[in-house]
Design a protein around this motif. Structure first.
Motif, PDB file in Angstrom:
ATOM      1  N   ASP A  63       5.397  -9.383  -8.135  1.00 39.03           N
ATOM      2  CA  ASP A  63       6.468  -8.363  -8.422  1.00 39.03           C
ATOM      3  C   ASP A  63       5.890  -7.179  -7.853  1.00 39.03           C
ATOM      4  O   ASP A  63       4.777  -6.846  -7.542  1.00 39.03           O
ATOM      5  CB  ASP A  63       6.773  -8.563  -9.880  1.00 39.03           C
ATOM      6  N   THR A  64       6.780  -6.120  -7.725  1.00 39.42           N
ATOM      7  CA  THR A  64       6.535  -4.889  -7.115  1.00 39.42           C
ATOM      8  C   THR A  64       5.334  -3.988  -8.006  1.00 39.42           C
ATOM      9  O   THR A  64       4.350  -3.619  -7.065  1.00 39.42           O
ATOM     10  CB  THR A  64       7.624  -4.033  -6.872  1.00 39.42           C
ATOM     11  N   ALA A  65       5.360  -4.079  -9.072  1.00 41.16           N
ATOM     12  CA  ALA A  65       4.303  -3.097  -9.949  1.00 41.16           C
ATOM     13  C   ALA A  65       2.835  -3.909  -9.672  1.00 41.16           C
ATOM     14  O   ALA A  65       2.026  -3.042  -9.354  1.00 41.16           O
ATOM     15  CB  ALA A  65       4.442  -3.201 -11.423  1.00 41.16           C
ATOM     16  N   ASN A  66       2.866  -5.199  -9.848  1.00 36.50           N
ATOM     17  CA  ASN A  66       1.486  -5.897  -9.494  1.00 36.50           C
ATOM     18  C   ASN A  66       0.990  -5.779  -7.922  1.00 36.50           C
ATOM     19  O   ASN A  66       0.035  -5.600  -7.670  1.00 36.50           O
ATOM     20  CB  ASN A  66       1.647  -7.464  -9.961  1.00 36.50           C
ATOM     21  N   ALA A  67       2.023  -5.916  -6.960  1.00 40.04           N
ATOM     22  CA  ALA A  67       1.752  -5.484  -5.602  1.00 40.04           C
ATOM     23  C   ALA A  67       1.185  -4.291  -5.356  1.00 40.04           C
ATOM     24  O   ALA A  67       0.236  -4.183  -4.495  1.00 40.04           O
ATOM     25  CB  ALA A  67       3.217  -5.777  -4.836  1.00 40.04           C
ATOM     26  N   CYS A  68       1.728  -3.151  -6.132  1.00 41.69           N
ATOM     27  CA  CYS A  68       1.164  -1.800  -5.891  1.00 41.69           C
ATOM     28  C   CYS A  68      -0.282  -1.907  -6.319  1.00 41.69           C
ATOM     29  O   CYS A  68      -1.207  -1.328  -5.689  1.00 41.69           O
ATOM     30  CB  CYS A  68       2.154  -0.803  -6.629  1.00 41.69           C
ATOM     31  N   ALA A  69      -0.565  -2.362  -7.646  1.00 42.61           N
ATOM     32  CA  ALA A  69      -1.879  -2.563  -8.130  1.00 42.61           C
ATOM     33  C   ALA A  69      -2.850  -3.307  -7.120  1.00 42.61           C
ATOM     34  O   ALA A  69      -3.969  -2.890  -6.898  1.00 42.61           O
ATOM     35  CB  ALA A  69      -1.850  -3.271  -9.484  1.00 42.61           C
ATOM     36  N   THR A  70      -2.345  -4.283  -6.748  1.00 47.31           N
ATOM     37  CA  THR A  70      -3.100  -5.091  -5.586  1.00 47.31           C
ATOM     38  C   THR A  70      -3.476  -4.421  -4.503  1.00 47.31           C
ATOM     39  O   THR A  70      -4.692  -4.368  -3.853  1.00 47.31           O
ATOM     40  CB  THR A  70      -2.482  -6.459  -5.557  1.00 47.31           C
ATOM     41  N   PHE A  71      -2.396  -3.804  -3.722  1.00 48.22           N
ATOM     42  CA  PHE A  71      -2.557  -3.064  -2.812  1.00 48.22           C
ATOM     43  C   PHE A  71      -3.890  -1.958  -2.904  1.00 48.22           C
ATOM     44  O   PHE A  71      -4.716  -1.722  -2.108  1.00 48.22           O
ATOM     45  CB  PHE A  71      -1.510  -2.286  -2.333  1.00 48.22           C
ATOM     46  N   ASN A  72      -3.616  -1.053  -3.972  1.00 47.57           N
ATOM     47  CA  ASN A  72      -4.583  -0.198  -4.143  1.00 47.57           C
ATOM     48  C   ASN A  72      -6.060  -0.811  -4.520  1.00 47.57           C
ATOM     49  O   ASN A  72      -6.934  -0.168  -3.916  1.00 47.57           O
ATOM     50  CB  ASN A  72      -4.082   0.607  -5.554  1.00 47.57           C
ATOM     51  N   PHE A  73      -6.032  -1.781  -5.099  1.00 53.67           N
ATOM     52  CA  PHE A  73      -7.392  -2.584  -5.220  1.00 53.67           C
ATOM     53  C   PHE A  73      -8.010  -2.981  -3.770  1.00 53.67           C
ATOM     54  O   PHE A  73      -9.381  -2.550  -3.648  1.00 53.67           O
ATOM     55  CB  PHE A  73      -7.450  -3.846  -6.073  1.00 53.67           C
ATOM     56  N   LEU A  74      -7.438  -3.551  -3.018  1.00 52.10           N
ATOM     57  CA  LEU A  74      -7.851  -3.813  -1.649  1.00 52.10           C
ATOM     58  C   LEU A  74      -8.050  -2.641  -1.004  1.00 52.10           C
ATOM     59  O   LEU A  74      -9.000  -2.708  -0.001  1.00 52.10           O
ATOM     60  CB  LEU A  74      -6.643  -4.933  -1.051  1.00 52.10           C
ATOM     61  N   MET A  75      -7.316  -1.637  -0.825  1.00 52.48           N
ATOM     62  CA  MET A  75      -7.541  -0.458  -0.199  1.00 52.48           C
ATOM     63  C   MET A  75      -8.929   0.068  -0.765  1.00 52.48           C
ATOM     64  O   MET A  75      -9.907   0.383   0.105  1.00 52.48           O
ATOM     65  CB  MET A  75      -6.534   0.605  -0.348  1.00 52.48           C
ATOM     66  N   ASN A  76      -9.184   0.092  -2.090  1.00 53.00           N
ATOM     67  CA  ASN A  76     -10.369   0.797  -2.394  1.00 53.00           C
ATOM     68  C   ASN A  76     -11.471  -0.017  -1.915  1.00 53.00           C
ATOM     69  O   ASN A  76     -12.574   0.389  -1.887  1.00 53.00           O
ATOM     70  CB  ASN A  76     -10.537   0.596  -3.964  1.00 53.00           C
ATOM     71  N   GLU A  77     -11.276  -1.666  -1.608  1.00 60.87           N
ATOM     72  CA  GLU A  77     -12.340  -2.346  -1.166  1.00 60.87           C
ATOM     73  C   GLU A  77     -12.683  -2.284   0.180  1.00 60.87           C
ATOM     74  O   GLU A  77     -13.132  -2.852   1.071  1.00 60.87           O
ATOM     75  CB  GLU A  77     -12.024  -3.774  -1.436  1.00 60.87           C
ATOM     76  N   ARG A  78     -11.860  -1.267   0.892  1.00 62.78           N
ATOM     77  CA  ARG A  78     -11.878  -1.017   2.394  1.00 62.78           C
ATOM     78  C   ARG A  78     -11.348  -2.230   3.092  1.00 62.78           C
ATOM     79  O   ARG A  78     -11.989  -2.489   4.251  1.00 62.78           O
ATOM     80  CB  ARG A  78     -13.177  -0.595   2.885  1.00 62.78           C
ATOM     81  N   ARG A  79     -10.234  -2.813   2.539  1.00 68.51           N
ATOM     82  CA  ARG A  79      -9.834  -4.173   3.295  1.00 68.51           C
ATOM     83  C   ARG A  79      -8.714  -3.560   4.194  1.00 68.51           C
ATOM     84  O   ARG A  79      -8.109  -2.386   3.950  1.00 68.51           O
ATOM     85  CB  ARG A  79      -9.004  -5.297   2.482  1.00 68.51           C
ATOM     86  N   VAL A  80      -8.296  -4.243   5.151  1.00 66.68           N
ATOM     87  CA  VAL A  80      -7.170  -3.830   6.206  1.00 66.68           C
ATOM     88  C   VAL A  80      -6.076  -4.405   5.774  1.00 66.68           C
ATOM     89  O   VAL A  80      -5.710  -5.752   5.953  1.00 66.68           O
ATOM     90  CB  VAL A  80      -7.384  -4.216   7.816  1.00 66.68           C
ATOM     91  N   VAL A  81      -5.304  -3.624   4.986  1.00 64.79           N
ATOM     92  CA  VAL A  81      -4.073  -4.335   4.124  1.00 64.79           C
ATOM     93  C   VAL A  81      -2.908  -3.245   4.368  1.00 64.79           C
ATOM     94  O   VAL A  81      -2.819  -2.122   4.506  1.00 64.79           O
ATOM     95  CB  VAL A  81      -4.462  -4.196   2.676  1.00 64.79           C
ATOM     96  N   ALA A  82      -1.695  -4.116   4.216  1.00 66.82           N
ATOM     97  CA  ALA A  82      -0.390  -3.087   4.265  1.00 66.82           C
ATOM     98  C   ALA A  82       0.324  -3.889   3.201  1.00 66.82           C
ATOM     99  O   ALA A  82       0.095  -4.968   2.631  1.00 66.82           O
ATOM    100  CB  ALA A  82       0.375  -3.754   5.566  1.00 66.82           C
ATOM    101  N   ALA A  83       1.453  -3.102   2.893  1.00 66.36           N
ATOM    102  CA  ALA A  83       2.348  -3.426   1.474  1.00 66.36           C
ATOM    103  C   ALA A  83       3.768  -3.385   1.991  1.00 66.36           C
ATOM    104  O   ALA A  83       4.121  -2.445   2.734  1.00 66.36           O
ATOM    105  CB  ALA A  83       2.140  -2.769   0.424  1.00 66.36           C
ATOM    106  N   GLY A  84       4.470  -4.537   1.669  1.00 70.25           N
ATOM    107  CA  GLY A  84       5.950  -4.464   2.040  1.00 70.25           C
ATOM    108  C   GLY A  84       6.477  -4.437   0.474  1.00 70.25           C
ATOM    109  O   GLY A  84       6.320  -5.324  -0.260  1.00 70.25           O
ATOM    110  N   LEU A  85       7.113  -3.242   0.121  1.00 68.89           N
ATOM    111  CA  LEU A  85       7.647  -3.168  -1.300  1.00 68.89           C
ATOM    112  C   LEU A  85       8.961  -2.944  -1.415  1.00 68.89           C
ATOM    113  O   LEU A  85       9.623  -1.916  -0.866  1.00 68.89           O
ATOM    114  CB  LEU A  85       7.059  -2.027  -1.944  1.00 68.89           C
ATOM    115  N   ILE A  86       9.620  -3.860  -2.208  1.00 70.93           N
ATOM    116  CA  ILE A  86      11.077  -3.679  -2.537  1.00 70.93           C
ATOM    117  C   ILE A  86      11.149  -3.237  -4.126  1.00 70.93           C
ATOM    118  O   ILE A  86      10.417  -3.558  -5.073  1.00 70.93           O
ATOM    119  CB  ILE A  86      11.673  -4.922  -2.697  1.00 70.93           C
ATOM    120  N   PRO A  87      11.976  -2.035  -4.156  1.00 77.84           N
ATOM    121  CA  PRO A  87      11.849  -1.367  -5.768  1.00 77.84           C
ATOM    122  C   PRO A  87      12.467  -2.178  -6.607  1.00 77.84           C
ATOM    123  O   PRO A  87      13.305  -2.837  -6.348  1.00 77.84           O
ATOM    124  CB  PRO A  87      12.718  -0.122  -5.390  1.00 77.84           C
ATOM    125  N   PRO A  88      11.863  -2.028  -7.776  1.00 74.05           N
ATOM    126  CA  PRO A  88      12.381  -2.912  -8.989  1.00 74.05           C
ATOM    127  C   PRO A  88      13.633  -2.433  -9.360  1.00 74.05           C
ATOM    128  O   PRO A  88      14.081  -1.312  -8.945  1.00 74.05           O
ATOM    129  CB  PRO A  88      11.263  -2.694 -10.131  1.00 74.05           C
TER     130      PRO A  88
END
Length: 88
Positions: A63-88
């Motif tokens: 779900d988008t709320a958890n996807a945002c949290a996961t994205f931020n966590f992975l960014m903090n780990e310096r992973r090469v990550v992208a997010a595609g987000l559909i607003p709730p």
């Protein structure tokens, strides 16, 4: 590395191999794509997920709320990550 792009997807039904092509073009190539499908987790077509794996990109669908949290966590780990987000 730090970009915001408009993704022309209105709902999880619009997520396809074609709509995900944007993420396959990013440089450097992303390791993980986090997809937020709105208020709840929605199933995506297995072939679409398989095609992304074949391109070397892992996909996390949440779900988008958890996807945002996961994205931020992975960014903090310096992973090469992208997010595609559909607003709730």
């Amino acid at each position: 590395p730090r970009s915001i792009l408009q993704w022309n997807v209105g709902s999880h039904r619009d997520i396809s191999h074609e709509s995900l092509s944007l993420f396959r073009l990013l440089e450097p190539q992303i390791e993980i794509l986090v997809l937020g499908t709105g208020e709840r987790v929605e199933r995506l077509h297995p072939a679409t997920l398989k095609q992304m794996r074949e391109c070397g990109i892992a996909v996390e669908v949440q779900d988008t709320a958890n996807a945002c949290a996961t994205f931020n966590f992975l960014m903090n780990e310096r992973r090469v990550v992208a997010a595609g987000l559909i607003p709730p």
